[in-house]
Design an enzyme around this catalytic site. Structure first.
Site, PDB file in Angstrom:
ATOM      1  N   ARG A  43       0.502  -5.135   5.333  1.00 42.93           N
ATOM      2  CA  ARG A  43      -0.766  -5.619   4.559  1.00 42.93           C
ATOM      3  C   ARG A  43      -0.699  -7.204   4.853  1.00 42.93           C
ATOM      4  O   ARG A  43       0.370  -7.875   4.886  1.00 42.93           O
ATOM      5  CB  ARG A  43      -0.561  -5.446   3.328  1.00 42.93           C
ATOM      6  CG  ARG A  43      -1.706  -5.858   2.355  1.00 42.93           C
ATOM      7  CD  ARG A  43      -1.620  -5.295   0.901  1.00 42.93           C
ATOM      8  NE  ARG A  43      -2.821  -5.355   0.121  1.00 42.93           N
ATOM      9  CZ  ARG A  43      -3.063  -5.436  -1.069  1.00 42.93           C
ATOM     10  NH1 ARG A  43      -2.118  -5.195  -1.743  1.00 42.93           N
ATOM     11  NH2 ARG A  43      -4.394  -5.574  -1.772  1.00 42.93           N
ATOM     12  N   GLY A  53       1.048  -1.264   0.171  1.00 41.21           N
ATOM     13  CA  GLY A  53       0.049   0.099   0.123  1.00 41.21           C
ATOM     14  C   GLY A  53       0.762   1.296  -0.098  1.00 41.21           C
ATOM     15  O   GLY A  53       0.494   2.415   0.481  1.00 41.21           O
ATOM     16  N   HIS A  84      11.666   0.380   1.289  1.00 43.94           N
ATOM     17  CA  HIS A  84      11.381  -0.928   1.516  1.00 43.94           C
ATOM     18  C   HIS A  84      12.306  -1.284   2.335  1.00 43.94           C
ATOM     19  O   HIS A  84      12.264  -2.741   2.762  1.00 43.94           O
ATOM     20  CB  HIS A  84      11.255  -1.565   0.215  1.00 43.94           C
ATOM     21  CG  HIS A  84      10.129  -1.147  -0.866  1.00 43.94           C
ATOM     22  ND1 HIS A  84       8.919  -1.003  -0.214  1.00 43.94           N
ATOM     23  CD2 HIS A  84       9.953  -0.875  -2.035  1.00 43.94           C
ATOM     24  CE1 HIS A  84       7.867  -0.585  -1.323  1.00 43.94           C
ATOM     25  NE2 HIS A  84       8.874  -0.621  -2.360  1.00 43.94           N
ATOM     26  N   THR A 131       1.975   3.254  -2.426  1.00 47.25           N
ATOM     27  CA  THR A 131       1.320   4.353  -3.273  1.00 47.25           C
ATOM     28  C   THR A 131       0.492   5.193  -2.733  1.00 47.25           C
ATOM     29  O   THR A 131       0.321   6.542  -2.375  1.00 47.25           O
ATOM     30  CB  THR A 131       0.921   3.872  -4.586  1.00 47.25           C
ATOM     31  OG1 THR A 131       1.762   2.702  -4.911  1.00 47.25           O
ATOM     32  CG2 THR A 131       0.779   4.718  -5.715  1.00 47.25           C
ATOM     33  N   TRP A 132      -0.670   4.349  -1.973  1.00 45.29           N
ATOM     34  CA  TRP A 132      -1.770   4.892  -1.271  1.00 45.29           C
ATOM     35  C   TRP A 132      -1.160   5.594  -0.204  1.00 45.29           C
ATOM     36  O   TRP A 132      -1.559   6.910   0.121  1.00 45.29           O
ATOM     37  CB  TRP A 132      -2.584   3.715  -1.070  1.00 45.29           C
ATOM     38  CG  TRP A 132      -3.964   4.163  -0.151  1.00 45.29           C
ATOM     39  CD1 TRP A 132      -4.340   5.406  -0.546  1.00 45.29           C
ATOM     40  CD2 TRP A 132      -4.694   3.159   0.610  1.00 45.29           C
ATOM     41  NE1 TRP A 132      -5.731   5.090   0.284  1.00 45.29           N
ATOM     42  CE2 TRP A 132      -5.655   3.810   1.005  1.00 45.29           C
ATOM     43  CE3 TRP A 132      -4.526   1.844   0.917  1.00 45.29           C
ATOM     44  CZ2 TRP A 132      -6.595   3.399   1.874  1.00 45.29           C
ATOM     45  CZ3 TRP A 132      -5.483   1.326   1.954  1.00 45.29           C
ATOM     46  CH2 TRP A 132      -6.528   2.184   2.224  1.00 45.29           C
ATOM     47  N   SER A 185      -0.438  -9.331  -4.856  1.00 40.41           N
ATOM     48  CA  SER A 185      -0.236  -8.349  -5.650  1.00 40.41           C
ATOM     49  C   SER A 185       1.053  -8.135  -6.407  1.00 40.41           C
ATOM     50  O   SER A 185       1.417  -7.595  -7.123  1.00 40.41           O
ATOM     51  CB  SER A 185      -0.514  -7.112  -4.507  1.00 40.41           C
ATOM     52  OG  SER A 185       0.000  -5.783  -5.097  1.00 40.41           O
ATOM     53  N   ARG A 215      -4.189  -1.890  -9.189  1.00 37.94           N
ATOM     54  CA  ARG A 215      -4.783  -2.974  -9.797  1.00 37.94           C
ATOM     55  C   ARG A 215      -6.221  -3.222  -9.170  1.00 37.94           C
ATOM     56  O   ARG A 215      -7.211  -2.820  -9.924  1.00 37.94           O
ATOM     57  CB  ARG A 215      -3.764  -4.348  -9.524  1.00 37.94           C
ATOM     58  CG  ARG A 215      -4.304  -5.397 -10.095  1.00 37.94           C
ATOM     59  CD  ARG A 215      -3.326  -6.548  -9.813  1.00 37.94           C
ATOM     60  NE  ARG A 215      -3.650  -7.175  -8.398  1.00 37.94           N
ATOM     61  CZ  ARG A 215      -4.258  -8.075  -8.065  1.00 37.94           C
ATOM     62  NH1 ARG A 215      -4.954  -8.856  -8.930  1.00 37.94           N
ATOM     63  NH2 ARG A 215      -4.349  -8.378  -6.476  1.00 37.94           N
ATOM     64  N   LYS A 216      -6.490  -3.946  -8.001  1.00 35.56           N
ATOM     65  CA  LYS A 216      -7.864  -3.944  -7.559  1.00 35.56           C
ATOM     66  C   LYS A 216      -8.013  -3.285  -6.107  1.00 35.56           C
ATOM     67  O   LYS A 216      -9.058  -2.974  -6.131  1.00 35.56           O
ATOM     68  CB  LYS A 216      -7.993  -5.484  -7.233  1.00 35.56           C
ATOM     69  CG  LYS A 216      -8.243  -6.706  -8.302  1.00 35.56           C
ATOM     70  CD  LYS A 216      -8.561  -7.839  -7.971  1.00 35.56           C
ATOM     71  CE  LYS A 216      -9.357  -8.677  -8.850  1.00 35.56           C
ATOM     72  NZ  LYS A 216      -9.832  -9.951  -8.363  1.00 35.56           N
ATOM     73  N   GLY A 217      -6.796  -3.126  -5.446  1.00 33.48           N
ATOM     74  CA  GLY A 217      -7.031  -2.465  -4.127  1.00 33.48           C
ATOM     75  C   GLY A 217      -7.937  -3.127  -3.202  1.00 33.48           C
ATOM     76  O   GLY A 217      -8.785  -2.369  -2.416  1.00 33.48           O
TER      77      GLY A 217
HETATM   78  P1  A3P Z   1      -3.447  -4.948  -5.518  1.00 34.54           P
HETATM   79  O1  A3P Z   1      -2.561  -5.626  -6.402  1.00 34.54           O
HETATM   80  O2  A3P Z   1      -3.878  -6.013  -4.520  1.00 34.54           O
HETATM   81  O3  A3P Z   1      -4.406  -4.342  -6.053  1.00 34.54           O
HETATM   82  P2  A3P Z   1       2.106  -0.472  -3.414  1.00 34.54           P
HETATM   83  O4  A3P Z   1       1.728   0.767  -3.710  1.00 34.54           O
HETATM   84  O5  A3P Z   1       2.922  -0.764  -2.397  1.00 34.54           O
HETATM   85  O6  A3P Z   1       3.097  -0.974  -4.624  1.00 34.54           O
HETATM   86  O7  A3P Z   1       1.016  -1.419  -3.494  1.00 34.54           O
HETATM   87  C1  A3P Z   1       0.176  -1.594  -4.612  1.00 34.54           C
HETATM   88  C2  A3P Z   1      -0.938  -2.305  -4.066  1.00 34.54           C
HETATM   89  O8  A3P Z   1      -1.791  -1.168  -3.198  1.00 34.54           O
HETATM   90  C3  A3P Z   1      -1.930  -2.855  -5.329  1.00 34.54           C
HETATM   91  O9  A3P Z   1      -2.814  -3.935  -4.846  1.00 34.54           O
HETATM   92  C4  A3P Z   1      -2.807  -1.599  -5.417  1.00 34.54           C
HETATM   93  O10 A3P Z   1      -3.950  -1.876  -6.163  1.00 34.54           O
HETATM   94  C5  A3P Z   1      -3.217  -1.073  -4.122  1.00 34.54           C
HETATM   95  N1  A3P Z   1      -3.284   0.330  -3.936  1.00 34.54           N
HETATM   96  C6  A3P Z   1      -2.814   1.446  -4.762  1.00 34.54           C
HETATM   97  N2  A3P Z   1      -3.556   2.519  -4.513  1.00 34.54           N
HETATM   98  C7  A3P Z   1      -4.523   2.192  -3.558  1.00 34.54           C
HETATM   99  C8  A3P Z   1      -5.488   3.220  -2.745  1.00 34.54           C
HETATM  100  N3  A3P Z   1      -5.690   4.503  -3.290  1.00 34.54           N
HETATM  101  N4  A3P Z   1      -6.199   2.382  -1.958  1.00 34.54           N
HETATM  102  C9  A3P Z   1      -6.144   1.009  -1.687  1.00 34.54           C
HETATM  103  N5  A3P Z   1      -5.271   0.125  -2.274  1.00 34.54           N
HETATM  104  C10 A3P Z   1      -4.239   0.936  -3.302  1.00 34.54           C
END
Ligand code: A3P
Length: 300
Positions: free
Chosen positions: A133, A50, A111, A52-53, A141, A266-268
């Site tokens: 997570r 998570g 990381h 990016t979020w 993911s 992707r799916k979140g």
């Molecule tokens: P999924 O592949 O399960 O959808 P990171 O940012 O650490 O690379 O993680 C990416 C994961 O966080 C992906 O999970 C992505 O879809 C999800 N993600 C990205 N933005 C998000 C948001 N705003 N809210 C919730 N999940 C998010």
């Protein structure tokens, strides 16, 4: 140090943790040269937890007095360009002039495990937000990200069972996961003013309370007036999966090389692992967690 080929990507054991080899130079320079400021805020995570979020949320919370929501840089810039990662910044210059010119508080991400952060950082007053997570969702993911971003290359991806077996043995980017999670978990107990341990699932279920918690932790609590005018809701809405995924910059922009910004959205969802992994695999992982990190009490 030891090198292996992980899904066709070279990884090396860096001070006890598996790192993609391309990050090694930056990491060594980071350890030697990074000069922390007491006001720095570092987001730490395993990949795909998570990051990016949380970059978007932290950026919005910390910079809310600089940009009104409808002029947020997040509307036109991918979060990874707004919050640098220690793995990707090249610390070429003795005094990191670019980093010195950044607005304060400076935001970074990493990381790297807590155990291998430079002492200058862990001994400073800077704050660390760690996001954990569900490990099965994280594993899927990561695998999906890897498959998507390597479509053009010609190697055969490992079958999911083999990749999972390696994961369970701690062989994955920035693993072993148990050391990574335990390091930040312990640091958050020992020093709760300096390290905040968050869970992706908690932020997903209640983004508003999580934003409040983060703002308080970084020393920028929301005022009553901000609360009344609904700013916290606006920030969590802006950073929500649906909003971020559908922004033009995240639909079409390029992150680095051939990796598209869209690969980070992707799916979140919570629990997507159930579509890809068996209950036996989950049981195996829970057993490893119980053996190696029971003190955290984390469940799948
Ligand atoms: P999924 O592949 O399960 O959808 P990171 O940012 O650490 O690379 O993680 C990416 C994961 O966080 C992906 O999970 C992505 O879809 C999800 N993600 C990205 N933005 C998000 C948001 N705003 N809210 C919730 N999940 C998010």
């Amino acid at each position: 140090e030891q090198q292996i080929n992980w899904y066709g990507r070279p990884m090396c054991l860096f001070q006890g943790f598996w790192c993609p080899s391309f990050t090694l130079r930056s990491l060594l320079c980071f350890q030697k040269k990074f000069k922390p400021h007491d006001t720095d805020i570092v987001l730490a995570s395993l990949p795909k937890a998570g990051t990016t979020w949380l970059k978007a949320l932290l950026f919005s919370i910390v910079n809310r007095h600089r940009f009104p929501i409808d002029q947020s840089p997040l509307l036109t810039t991918n979060p990874h360009r707004l919050v640098f990662s220690f793995e990707c910044v090249h610390f070429r210059h003795e005094d990191n002039p670019n980093l010195e010119n950044m607005n304060h508080p400076r935001l970074f991400s990493t990381h790297l495990a807590h155990q291998v952060l430079p002492n200058s950082l862990t001994n400073s007053k800077s704050k660390i937000v760690y996001v954990h997570r569900n490990l099965l969702d994280r594993f899927i993911s990561d695998r999906k990200f890897f498959l998507k971003t390597n479509q053009e290359t010609d190697f055969e991806p490992l079958p999911v069972e083999e990749a999972f077996d390696m994961f369970c043995k701690g062989i994955h980017s920035f693993g072993p996961f148990w050391e990574h999670i335990l390091g930040y978990w312990k640091a958050s107990l020992e020093n709760p003013d300096r390290v905040l341990f968050l869970k992706y699932e908690d932020v997903k279920r209640d983004p508003i309370s999580s934003a409040v918690k983060i703002a308080e932790f970084v020393g920028m609590p929301f005022s009553e007036e901000e609360e009344k005018r609904g700013l916290i809701g606006e920030i969590s809405e802006l950073c929500s999966f649906e909003k971020m995924k559908n922004l033009e910059v995240n639909k079409s922009g390029i992150h680095r090389g051939s990796i598209e910004n869209s690969s980070f959205f992707r799916k979140g969802e919570i629990g997507d692992w159930k579509n890809h992994l068996s209950p036996e695999m989950a049981e195996r992982l829970q057993q490893i967690m119980d053996e190696k990190m029971s003190e955290c009490g984390l469940m799948l």
